[in-house]
Write a protein that holds these residues in place. Sequence first.
Motif, short mmCIF file in Angstrom:
data_model
loop_
_atom_site.label_atom_id
_atom_site.label_comp_id
_atom_site.label_asym_id
_atom_site.label_seq_id
_atom_site.Cartn_x
_atom_site.Cartn_y
_atom_site.Cartn_z
N TYR A 144 -13.48 -23.11 9.40
CA TYR A 144 -12.30 -22.57 8.73
C TYR A 144 -12.30 -23.01 7.28
CZ TYR A 144 -10.16 -21.21 13.17
OH TYR A 144 -9.89 -20.61 14.38
N PRO A 145 -11.77 -22.17 6.41
CA PRO A 145 -11.59 -22.61 5.02
C PRO A 145 -10.67 -23.83 4.98
CG PRO A 145 -11.26 -20.25 5.23
CD PRO A 145 -11.34 -20.80 6.61
N ARG A 146 -10.87 -24.66 3.99
CA ARG A 146 -10.09 -25.90 3.89
C ARG A 146 -8.59 -25.61 3.84
NH1 ARG A 146 -12.07 -31.16 0.98
NH2 ARG A 146 -10.24 -32.50 1.18
N ASP A 147 -8.19 -24.60 3.07
CA ASP A 147 -6.76 -24.31 2.94
C ASP A 147 -6.15 -23.83 4.26
OD1 ASP A 147 -6.65 -25.11 0.35
OD2 ASP A 147 -6.53 -23.11 -0.53
N TYR A 148 -6.95 -23.21 5.11
CA TYR A 148 -6.43 -22.79 6.41
C TYR A 148 -6.02 -24.00 7.23
CZ TYR A 148 -6.01 -20.68 11.02
OH TYR A 148 -5.52 -20.28 12.24
N LEU A 161 -0.46 -22.92 -0.91
CA LEU A 161 -1.92 -23.03 -0.92
C LEU A 161 -2.55 -21.77 -1.50
CD1 LEU A 161 -2.38 -24.59 2.63
CD2 LEU A 161 -2.73 -25.76 0.44
N GLN A 162 -3.66 -21.95 -2.20
CA GLN A 162 -4.31 -20.81 -2.85
C GLN A 162 -4.78 -19.78 -1.82
OE1 GLN A 162 -7.43 -22.31 -5.35
NE2 GLN A 162 -6.02 -23.03 -6.94
N ASN A 163 -5.34 -20.27 -0.72
CA ASN A 163 -5.78 -19.37 0.35
C ASN A 163 -4.65 -19.29 1.38
OD1 ASN A 163 -6.94 -18.11 2.57
ND2 ASN A 163 -8.94 -19.08 2.27
N THR A 164 -4.00 -18.18 1.50
CA THR A 164 -2.83 -18.05 2.37
C THR A 164 -3.18 -17.47 3.74
OG1 THR A 164 -2.34 -15.84 1.50
CG2 THR A 164 -1.30 -17.73 0.39
N ILE A 165 -4.43 -17.61 4.15
CA ILE A 165 -4.85 -17.01 5.41
C ILE A 165 -4.06 -17.58 6.59
CG2 ILE A 165 -6.79 -18.63 5.67
CD1 ILE A 165 -8.30 -16.35 7.08
N GLU A 175 -16.96 -26.04 6.17
CA GLU A 175 -16.39 -24.71 5.88
C GLU A 175 -16.87 -23.66 6.87
OE1 GLU A 175 -14.23 -23.67 3.68
OE2 GLU A 175 -13.94 -25.46 2.43
N ASP A 194 -0.59 -16.03 6.54
CA ASP A 194 -0.64 -14.61 6.92
C ASP A 194 -0.84 -14.46 8.42
OD1 ASP A 194 -0.34 -13.92 4.28
OD2 ASP A 194 -2.48 -13.70 3.90
#
Length: 303
Positions: free
Chosen positions: A242-246, A278-282, A239, A285
């Motif tokens: 990058y965050p996993r969702d990224y 995905l929960q993290n939309t970074i 992590e 975006d």
Amino acid sequence: MMKASLTVILLMLMQISFAQYQIGLVPRVSPDRAVYQKIGYTEVQVKYGSPAVKNREIWGELVPYGQLWRAGANNATTVELSDAITVDHNQLDSGKYALFIIPKEGETWTVIFNKVHKQWGASGYDEKNDALRVEVKPGKAPSRTENLTYSIRQLGYQHGSIVLQWDDIELEIPFETSYLTRFQQKVETRASDQPEYLQWIVYLQGADHLEQIDAETDVALLWINQAEQVMQTTEEWNEQFYPRDYVKGHLYWTKAKLLAKTENYSEAGNYAQRMKALQNTIFYDRKSEAEDIDTQIELWTRK
């Protein structure tokens, strides 16, 4: 006897004077120039003497048609390659070559790569040492060039050209590198050097690059599928970067675009929606700043 001795001494002095000129005490009228460019992984360098027009008739006069020309001034013009390239469907191995040209009025010009690169002009040229001969059609230069000039044009990662411009003529010598083959080899080697749980990152980056340059879609899909399979099963994650969702968003969007290239628009849309869900939309975006993702998804849906 005395007169003969003086003559010999004068001749010797003249030879010494000429030798001093040759070793650079006096700058050359046609200055030495060089141009370098890296195309993908391949380094290309051209070294040449650059004569000026000086109100002379160049083509057909100073440079006669139908005769071998050093493609510059002074020493033979040289082309140095760090890797093999392909010129007009013919392989030219890595190394350093003398470049010669035979201009022909109203016809294609003969471009010669000769293995003996150390020679003065064309005086030592021997056809037996030719590595490659190709025919190239000259064109009109976009503007008149006073001093002979070489440039190297980069056309993506795989293609380039050596360009000669002098007076009103432009001669472009296109070539192709082995970039895609070497890139695939590098990805496979790099992946095999990684622990299994990290191999997918290499495959993701490789697939993303091939998608961006619109090349080898089949290979890119193979890599992205391998990446997805490992990503779904691995429990280890760093992590710090990058965050996993990224990273998952990166994978889903890359696969969506690759599927669209194969006209599988339904699956492309599905993967795009998985990216957005995905929960993290970074990733979504950030990517939307450069690409209109929603417009692209809408186009796929219509198809």
